[in-house]
Design a protein around this motif. Structure first.
Motif, PDB file in Angstrom:
ATOM      1  N   MET A 595       0.834  -1.207   0.000  1.00 17.14           N
ATOM      2  CA  MET A 595       0.000   0.000   0.000  1.00 17.14           C
ATOM      3  C   MET A 595       0.866   1.254   0.000  1.00 17.14           C
ATOM      4  SD  MET A 595      -2.592   1.313   2.993  1.00 17.14           S
ATOM      5  CE  MET A 595      -1.194   1.708   4.061  1.00 17.14           C
ATOM      6  N   GLY A 598       2.235   2.087  -3.257  1.00 19.13           N
ATOM      7  CA  GLY A 598       1.265   2.449  -4.276  1.00 19.13           C
ATOM      8  C   GLY A 598       0.804   1.302  -5.141  1.00 19.13           C
ATOM      9  N   ILE A 600      -1.231  -1.220  -4.102  1.00 19.27           N
ATOM     10  CA  ILE A 600      -2.636  -1.475  -3.776  1.00 19.27           C
ATOM     11  C   ILE A 600      -3.133  -0.275  -2.963  1.00 19.27           C
ATOM     12  CG2 ILE A 600      -2.414  -3.992  -3.786  1.00 19.27           C
ATOM     13  CD1 ILE A 600      -2.321  -3.934  -0.749  1.00 19.27           C
ATOM     14  N   ASP A 601      -4.480  -0.165  -2.807  1.00 19.28           N
ATOM     15  CA  ASP A 601      -5.018   0.940  -2.024  1.00 19.28           C
ATOM     16  C   ASP A 601      -5.304   0.475  -0.598  1.00 19.28           C
ATOM     17  OD1 ASP A 601      -7.262  -0.648  -2.252  1.00 19.28           O
ATOM     18  OD2 ASP A 601      -8.366   0.738  -3.553  1.00 19.28           O
ATOM     19  N   LEU A 602      -5.775   1.427   0.241  1.00 18.10           N
ATOM     20  CA  LEU A 602      -6.032   1.134   1.648  1.00 18.10           C
ATOM     21  C   LEU A 602      -7.084   0.051   1.808  1.00 18.10           C
ATOM     22  CD1 LEU A 602      -5.762   1.733   4.684  1.00 18.10           C
ATOM     23  CD2 LEU A 602      -7.405   3.609   4.373  1.00 18.10           C
ATOM     24  N   ASP A 622      -1.290   4.366   6.645  1.00 19.38           N
ATOM     25  CA  ASP A 622      -1.854   5.206   5.590  1.00 19.38           C
ATOM     26  C   ASP A 622      -1.881   6.662   6.051  1.00 19.38           C
ATOM     27  OD1 ASP A 622      -3.506   5.733   3.109  1.00 19.38           O
ATOM     28  OD2 ASP A 622      -4.962   6.288   4.666  1.00 19.38           O
ATOM     29  N   LYS A 626       0.833  10.331   5.088  1.00 20.15           N
ATOM     30  CA  LYS A 626       0.321  11.619   4.591  1.00 20.15           C
ATOM     31  C   LYS A 626       0.799  12.799   5.440  1.00 20.15           C
ATOM     32  CE  LYS A 626      -3.925   9.781   2.468  1.00 20.15           C
ATOM     33  NZ  LYS A 626      -3.614   8.359   2.557  1.00 20.15           N
TER      34      LYS A 626
END
Length: 665
Positions: A595, A598, A600-602, A622, A626
């Motif tokens: 994840m 990048g 796969i997504d959350l 996640d 950020k």
């Protein structure tokens, strides 16, 4: 350490004495033995002086293991020994025949090895005892065995080009064996690795590099011993020296050789059998190879005492003694059979349980917790109530998020052994993992009743109190623990966690600095300090500590935090994390790593989670990825959600709380 030191002091001279005794039994005169020993020590110092500028111990020029092993060890050392035999011993005035030259070559190699050992031990510092013990059972006899084989060649070849060619071929062959031996040693040193081509070849064959190196080390010892044995037994029988004392006749008698040889052989064989049995139980060859490294040379030496020097056959045993031995053997067989019937079934159940426990430990180490739980269940079916199996199965249940059966297993173990403090601690840790610090405090109470004032137990109770919201009580426990054991790793790390919870990152750094000063190899403290640096906003210092803590290829968490540190420095950590992802064998938190990269997504990462604990980790990383790149108003709700979701004992809970403090929430 003291017992190991005493063992080293006993074993090292005993090993040299046994080898010297073997050479003396072959008829070597004392004066020739001493001359050869002195020549060997001199040659050893010459080699050490010649290689000193290269400083192979620290290896500043970054030589490869194969270069050090073959070019700096095998070729010059075996060549120097053979040249010493040719130049000083073959023409020695006390060397009557080839037999004397071969045995003197063994004495020369013994002196060479003794001098080499002194240099090794001088640079070993606190680890000298373990090194002395290891070299007494491996390197010292290995040098003598190689020296005997090389001495046989030098004493046997004739003059001229053909003899010279044979000597060169023997030198290269012995150097190759020596090189394989040292290559296996140097490849296992810190920071050294076998060539990539060899690693790929072993991987294609399904072989582990570490296991292969141990096998190569033991194989080189065995081959050197076989060559030495072949050289000695091919020598003609020595006549008994005239005018010997009674003690000398006993020392050189066949009975003395058989007695000592059987003692060495039986002891080494028993050790090898024990190692083989342990490997069978553990379903891994590591135990056998670890024993073989130390047992091969004593076994070979025992065989040489039996086979060399050859003596005339003794008189046949009398009928009375034959009957006595037969009767003793029959009685021993009856006793063994009776003991097997009485104790055999119980011991077999215990061994079966041990085998399944070892299998469960292997599965747990790979993160295959369902298979580990099944293996521990089979151990308990074979031997119900085993504390180890119950405790380990509880740990596997807890690691997979199944807290109820984990607590049930610990309770079962406590009913069998209510005074084992470690079980109360394990129960407290499970309660912390399921975010119930109040229950954890209740679990630690009986442990402290049985061991009042223990600093580590006080530190654990302080941690649980902190997670329960009792900051003052936590500080009191941690202060008491610190007064009792200020340098204890658990106490230091727990106090640092209290500092972080209080928002005093500088105090946490001071605590962890002190811990790492006391033990620079404490990877847990380095990982913890790296997180604190990140909370403080010093991503460069955090990156250095995360790299320092990232030692176990199967543990991915330091690599995740290292990725976060690189991201805050504006660096791309994707390639580095991708390499670690392969080494982690795709077990959790591998989806979190994918994840962050990048891939796969959350939602996909959380779908791969086995339970709520792992989903909370995905949410935290996640959100943490950020921080610094997204507005605080966007990141703060994500951190708040992760903090509510994660158990209070998780580093992700700590991280979410600290990062919220950084963004002003």
């Amino acid at each position: 350490m003291m017992s190991l030191a005493w063992l080293a002091w006993a074993t090292a001279p005993a090993s040299a004495a046994l080898l010297a005794y073997l050479l003396w039994r072959g008829g070597l005169s004392g004066r020739l033995f001493l001359d050869a020993l002195a020549i060997g020590a001199t040659l050893g110092s010459a080699i050490a002086f010649a290689e000193a500028p290269f400083d192979l111990k620290t290896n500043p020029l970054h030589f490869t293991p194969q270069t050090i092993a073959f070019l700096f060890a095998g070729l010059p050392e075996e060549g120097m020994k053979m040249l010493g035999v040719a130049a000083f011993l073959r023409t020695h005035w006390l060397a009557r025949d080839r037999r004397d030259v071969v045995l003197a070559a063994g004495a020369l190699s013994l002196g060479f090895s003794a001098l080499e050992n002194i240099f090794y031990l001088a640079g070993a510092h606190s680890g000298w005892a373990a090194l002395a013990l290891e070299r007494a059972l491996t390197a010292t006899p290995f040098h003598v065995f190689e020296g005997l084989a090389g001495g046989f060649v030098v004493a046997s070849v004739g003059p001229g080009a053909f003899g010279f060619a044979l000597a060169i071929a023997a030198w290269i062959g012995l150097a190759a064996i020596h090189g394989v031996y040292d290559f296996a040693v140097f490849s296992g040193a810190a920071g050294a690795h076998p060539p990539v081509a060899l690693q790929r070849l072993l991987g294609a064959l399904g072989l582990d590099v570490g296991t292969t190196m141990k096998a190569a080390l033991a194989g080189a010892q065995a081959l050197a011993a076989l060559l030495a044995g072949a050289a000695l037994v091919s020598l003609r029988r020595a006549p008994a020296p005239a005018g010997q004392s009674r003690l000398a006749r006993i020392g050189r008698s066949r009975g003395a050789g058989w007695g000592l040889g059987l003692l060495l052989g039986i002891g080494a064989s028993a050790a090898l059998a024990g190692g083989a049995f342990a490997s069978l139980m553990l379903e891994s060859g590591d135990a056998f190879l670890a024993v073989a490294l130390l047992a091969v040379s004593p076994l070979a030496l025992g065989a040489l005492f039996i086979a060399f020097p050859a003596r005339a056959k003794s008189k046949p045993m009398s009928p009375r003694w034959r009957w006595a031995l037969a009767g003793s053997g029959a009685l021993a067989a009856l006793v063994l059979a009776g003991a097997t019937l009485v104790w055999g079934p119980g011991e077999w159940r215990a061994l079966t349980a041990l085998r399944f426990e070892a299998r469960g430990a292997q599965f747990a180490a790979r993160g295959e917790y369902p298979r580990a739980i099944e293996a521990y269940g089979r151990a308990l079916a074979a031997a119900p109530g085993r504390i180890n199996a119950l405790s380990h199965r509880a740990a596997a249940y807890a690691a997979s998020g199944q807290y109820a059966p984990a607590l049930a297993d610990v309770d079962s173990a406590l009913r069998v052994a209510p005074d084992v403090i470690g079980l109360y601690v394990q129960r407290a840790e499970i309660d912390r993992a399921r975010s119930d610090p109040t229950a954890s405090l209740a679990d630690l109470a009986p442990a402290l009743q049985r061991k009042p004032g223990d600093p580590e137990l006080l530190a654990m109770r302080g941690q649980s109190r902190l997670e329960a919201g009792d900051s003052a009580g936590a500080y009191a426990d941690l202060s008491s623990a610190s007064r009792e054991a200020p340098d204890n790793p658990v106490v230091r790390r727990s106090f640092a966690a209290w500092d972080v919870d209080a928002g005093d990152f500088d105090a946490a750094i001071r605590d962890l600095n002190a811990r790492l000063h006391a033990d620079p190899d404490d990877a847990t403290a380095a990982f913890q300090r790296g997180r604190v640096w990140l909370y403080k906003g010093d991503a460069a210092s955090a990156l250095a500590d995360f790299s320092r803590a990232d030692r176990d290829p199967g543990v991915l968490y330091p690599a995740l935090w290292r990725f976060l540190a690189r991201a805050r420095l504006g660096q791309d950590g994707g390639v580095e994390l991708g390499e670690r992802l392969v080494a982690a064998n795709e077990k959790w938190p591998a989806p979190v790593a994918r994840m962050l990269m990048g891939r796969i997504d959350l939602a996909a990462a959380k779908a791969a989670a086995a339970g709520g604990d792992e989903r909370c980790e995905a949410d935290f990383y996640d959100a943490a990825s950020k921080v610094g790149s997204a507005p605080a108003d966007e990141v703060a709700p994500l951190l708040e959600a992760a903090m509510k979701e994660c158990p209070t004992g998780f580093i992700e809970y700590e991280g979410a709380k600290a990062e919220l403090r950084r963004v002003g929430r």
